[in-house]
Write a protein that holds these residues in place. Structure first.
Motif, PDB file in Angstrom:
ATOM      1  N   UNK A   1      -8.319  11.955 -10.247  1.00  0.00           N
ATOM      2  CA  UNK A   1      -8.208  13.188  -9.478  1.00  0.00           C
ATOM      3  C   UNK A   1      -8.798  12.929  -8.100  1.00  0.00           C
ATOM      4  N   UNK A   2      -8.118  13.375  -7.069  1.00  0.00           N
ATOM      5  CA  UNK A   2      -8.663  13.283  -5.720  1.00  0.00           C
ATOM      6  C   UNK A   2      -9.514  14.524  -5.459  1.00  0.00           C
ATOM      7  N   UNK A   3     -10.832  14.370  -5.304  1.00  0.00           N
ATOM      8  CA  UNK A   3     -11.685  15.542  -5.074  1.00  0.00           C
ATOM      9  C   UNK A   3     -11.272  16.350  -3.848  1.00  0.00           C
ATOM     10  N   UNK A   4     -10.568  15.718  -2.907  1.00  0.00           N
ATOM     11  CA  UNK A   4     -10.095  16.436  -1.724  1.00  0.00           C
ATOM     12  C   UNK A   4      -8.806  17.209  -1.986  1.00  0.00           C
ATOM     13  N   UNK A   5      -8.265  17.061  -3.208  1.00  0.00           N
ATOM     14  CA  UNK A   5      -7.023  17.732  -3.570  1.00  0.00           C
ATOM     15  C   UNK A   5      -5.937  16.732  -3.902  1.00  0.00           C
ATOM     16  N   UNK A   6      -5.212  16.985  -4.978  1.00  0.00           N
ATOM     17  CA  UNK A   6      -4.150  16.088  -5.393  1.00  0.00           C
ATOM     18  C   UNK A   6      -4.643  14.973  -6.292  1.00  0.00           C
ATOM     19  N   UNK A   7      -3.944  13.817  -6.242  1.00  0.00           N
ATOM     20  CA  UNK A   7      -4.205  12.741  -7.203  1.00  0.00           C
ATOM     21  C   UNK A   7      -4.142  11.380  -6.514  1.00  0.00           C
TER      22      UNK A   7
ATOM     23  N   UNK B   1     -12.142  -0.786 -14.916  1.00  0.00           N
ATOM     24  CA  UNK B   1     -11.982   0.555 -14.360  1.00  0.00           C
ATOM     25  C   UNK B   1     -12.132   0.433 -12.863  1.00  0.00           C
ATOM     26  N   UNK B   2     -11.001   0.323 -12.169  1.00  0.00           N
ATOM     27  CA  UNK B   2     -11.005   0.070 -10.726  1.00  0.00           C
ATOM     28  C   UNK B   2     -11.213   1.330  -9.904  1.00  0.00           C
ATOM     29  N   UNK B   3     -10.969   2.485 -10.494  1.00  0.00           N
ATOM     30  CA  UNK B   3     -11.027   3.723  -9.733  1.00  0.00           C
ATOM     31  C   UNK B   3     -11.606   4.816 -10.602  1.00  0.00           C
ATOM     32  N   UNK B   4     -12.551   5.555 -10.052  1.00  0.00           N
ATOM     33  CA  UNK B   4     -13.220   6.601 -10.817  1.00  0.00           C
ATOM     34  C   UNK B   4     -13.703   7.684  -9.874  1.00  0.00           C
ATOM     35  N   UNK B   5     -13.223   8.896 -10.078  1.00  0.00           N
ATOM     36  CA  UNK B   5     -13.674  10.024  -9.264  1.00  0.00           C
ATOM     37  C   UNK B   5     -14.887  10.676  -9.911  1.00  0.00           C
ATOM     38  N   UNK B   6     -15.855  11.003  -9.084  1.00  0.00           N
ATOM     39  CA  UNK B   6     -17.057  11.656  -9.585  1.00  0.00           C
ATOM     40  C   UNK B   6     -17.597  12.560  -8.490  1.00  0.00           C
ATOM     41  N   UNK B   7     -17.827  13.817  -8.844  1.00  0.00           N
ATOM     42  CA  UNK B   7     -18.253  14.824  -7.874  1.00  0.00           C
ATOM     43  C   UNK B   7     -17.251  14.903  -6.724  1.00  0.00           C
ATOM     44  N   UNK B   8     -17.660  14.644  -5.493  1.00  0.00           N
ATOM     45  CA  UNK B   8     -16.768  14.856  -4.352  1.00  0.00           C
ATOM     46  C   UNK B   8     -16.214  13.564  -3.768  1.00  0.00           C
TER      47      UNK B   8
ATOM     48  N   UNK C   1     -17.846  -5.288  -2.611  1.00  0.00           N
ATOM     49  CA  UNK C   1     -17.955  -3.981  -1.984  1.00  0.00           C
ATOM     50  C   UNK C   1     -17.615  -2.879  -2.986  1.00  0.00           C
ATOM     51  N   UNK C   2     -18.316  -1.777  -2.870  1.00  0.00           N
ATOM     52  CA  UNK C   2     -17.948  -0.554  -3.580  1.00  0.00           C
ATOM     53  C   UNK C   2     -17.426   0.406  -2.520  1.00  0.00           C
ATOM     54  N   UNK C   3     -16.148   0.753  -2.621  1.00  0.00           N
ATOM     55  CA  UNK C   3     -15.520   1.614  -1.640  1.00  0.00           C
ATOM     56  C   UNK C   3     -15.607   3.065  -2.086  1.00  0.00           C
ATOM     57  N   UNK C   4     -15.712   3.941  -1.114  1.00  0.00           N
ATOM     58  CA  UNK C   4     -15.749   5.370  -1.383  1.00  0.00           C
ATOM     59  C   UNK C   4     -14.632   6.055  -0.611  1.00  0.00           C
ATOM     60  N   UNK C   5     -13.808   6.805  -1.346  1.00  0.00           N
ATOM     61  CA  UNK C   5     -12.783   7.637  -0.723  1.00  0.00           C
ATOM     62  C   UNK C   5     -13.267   9.078  -0.811  1.00  0.00           C
ATOM     63  N   UNK C   6     -13.609   9.630   0.346  1.00  0.00           N
ATOM     64  CA  UNK C   6     -14.170  10.976   0.394  1.00  0.00           C
ATOM     65  C   UNK C   6     -13.539  11.732   1.555  1.00  0.00           C
TER      66      UNK C   6
END
Length: 370
Positions: free
Chosen positions: A151-157, A200-207, A218-223
């Protein structure tokens, strides 16, 4: 540590040019010894829960496990089925909508839980299929091919792809319209003979959404639809050798990777309010309040059976879980009576009737704040 072997491409690292996107490296010494005593100092309220086994709920593979509220959801890709148990281990239901109609999926390649909806990713159809918890069809959203979703915390997937043409991360809105592409393929990586995908390459948590790449510290953050490097790790003598990715043919490359003892990836990364946990050949725990790292490379019985990999977070209240195989439970049985007094959490095993074909167990525990 589990590797998914794919042909043709390899996951890549993303180069960020902005100075604020290049944090200082965090040095972690994997040779420092941490064992049972240190684990007991940070872990509390350990519980072992057996998952019910009957003819309706025989789980063969635990390809993805999500604990949400009082429910445990398990994806078995071989059966293209999502099983649901409650947190006491009681079986609730299973969802299998495999088929070729518009309301079905050909393969269940990944899944997520959003509110009261189960979302199944069908890579063959390049679709997200939405169902309620009883398996009733809700809707379909078109996306792209890939391996994992979030889930994309900013909306969508978000769809993560290890075989993308130009990018590995793709974002879509609720209508299935693409809204962004991230992590471009690096030329020196795309020429390698094989590709790997993190457990597990991608994991959404909080925002925010955390993204991991193979051969990348590197640990990347998409926010808020902006990608940056949040953490960069340095494992010292366990860093990858400079010539690791220099290959002449596929066979020699795979032999080289298999023999190499360096950290080749970061897996199972989770960040909560108080803790960061991940795997880097050993499970690594970082207490954000005390600013202390623990590398559990010297665990002894019985903790070595249960804490051999980093856990996944359930919520921000320091609750975590891991899957424990039935083989690990069986290895504990002969010593249960001897150690129950010292390790009360294994008492559940003493009172259980355990068979080879039983479902796995779930380990629940809390991490302390101190």
């Amino acid at each position: 540590m589990r590797y998914y072997f794919l042909f043709f491409l390899l996951l890549v690292s993303y180069s960020c040019s902005r100075e604020d996107q290049n944090p200082d490296s965090i040095r972690i010494d994997l040779s420092r010894s941490y064992g049972n005593e240190q684990l007991e100092n940070i872990v509390d309220d350990i519980r072992l829960v057996p998952l019910e086994t009957n003819d309706s709920c025989i789980v063969g593979q635990y390809d993805r496990v999500i604990v949400k509220g009082r429910s445990i959801f398990i994806l078995d890709k071989m059966q293209n089925t999502v099983f649901c148990f409650d947190t006491t281990g009681k079986f609730r239901q299973k969802i299998n909508r495999q088929g070729r109609s518009g309301q079905e999926y050909i393969t269940a390649d990944d899944f997520i839980v959003q509110d009261n909806t189960l979302i199944v990713f069908d890579n063959n159809k390049s679709q997200l299929q939405f169902y309620d918890f009883q398996g009733n069809y809700v809707k379909t959203i078109p996306v792209c091919q890939g391996d994992q979703i979030a889930v994309n915390p900013a909306g969508g997937y978000i769809v993560y792809s290890s075989v993308a043409d130009k990018y590995h991360v793709h974002t879509f809105n609720d209508k299935g319209e693409k809204t962004g592409e991230y992590l471009p393929v690096e030329s020196k990586i795309i020429n390698l003979p094989s590709a790997f995908c993190n457990n597990r390459s991608i994991l959404s948590y909080n925002d925010e959404t955390f993204i991991l790449n193979f051969f990348d510290y590197n640990v990347y953050s998409l926010k808020n639809n902006e990608l940056k490097i949040k953490y960069r790790y340095d494992f010292g003598v366990k860093n990858m050798p400079d010539d690791l990715l220099e290959v002449s043919d596929p066979a020699s490359f795979m032999q080289k990777i298999a023999k190499d003892k360096s950290v080749q990836q970061i897996e199972n990364f989770t960040e909560t309010r108080n803790w960061i946990t991940f795997d880097a050949r050993y499970p690594v725990y970082y207490n954000k309040n005390a600013q202390v790292y623990y590398v559990f490379n010297e665990l002894k019985f019985p903790y070595s059976l249960f804490f051999w990999q980093a856990p996944l977070a359930i919520n921000d209240d320091n609750e975590y879980f891991s899957i424990v195989s039935i083989n690990q439970i069986q290895a504990l049985v002969p010593a249960v009576k001897k150690y129950t007094g010292q390790y009360p959490f294994i008492e559940t095993v003493a009172s259980a009737s355990i068979n080879d074909n039983d479902n796995n167990w779930v380990l629940f525990f809390r991490l302390k704040n101190n």
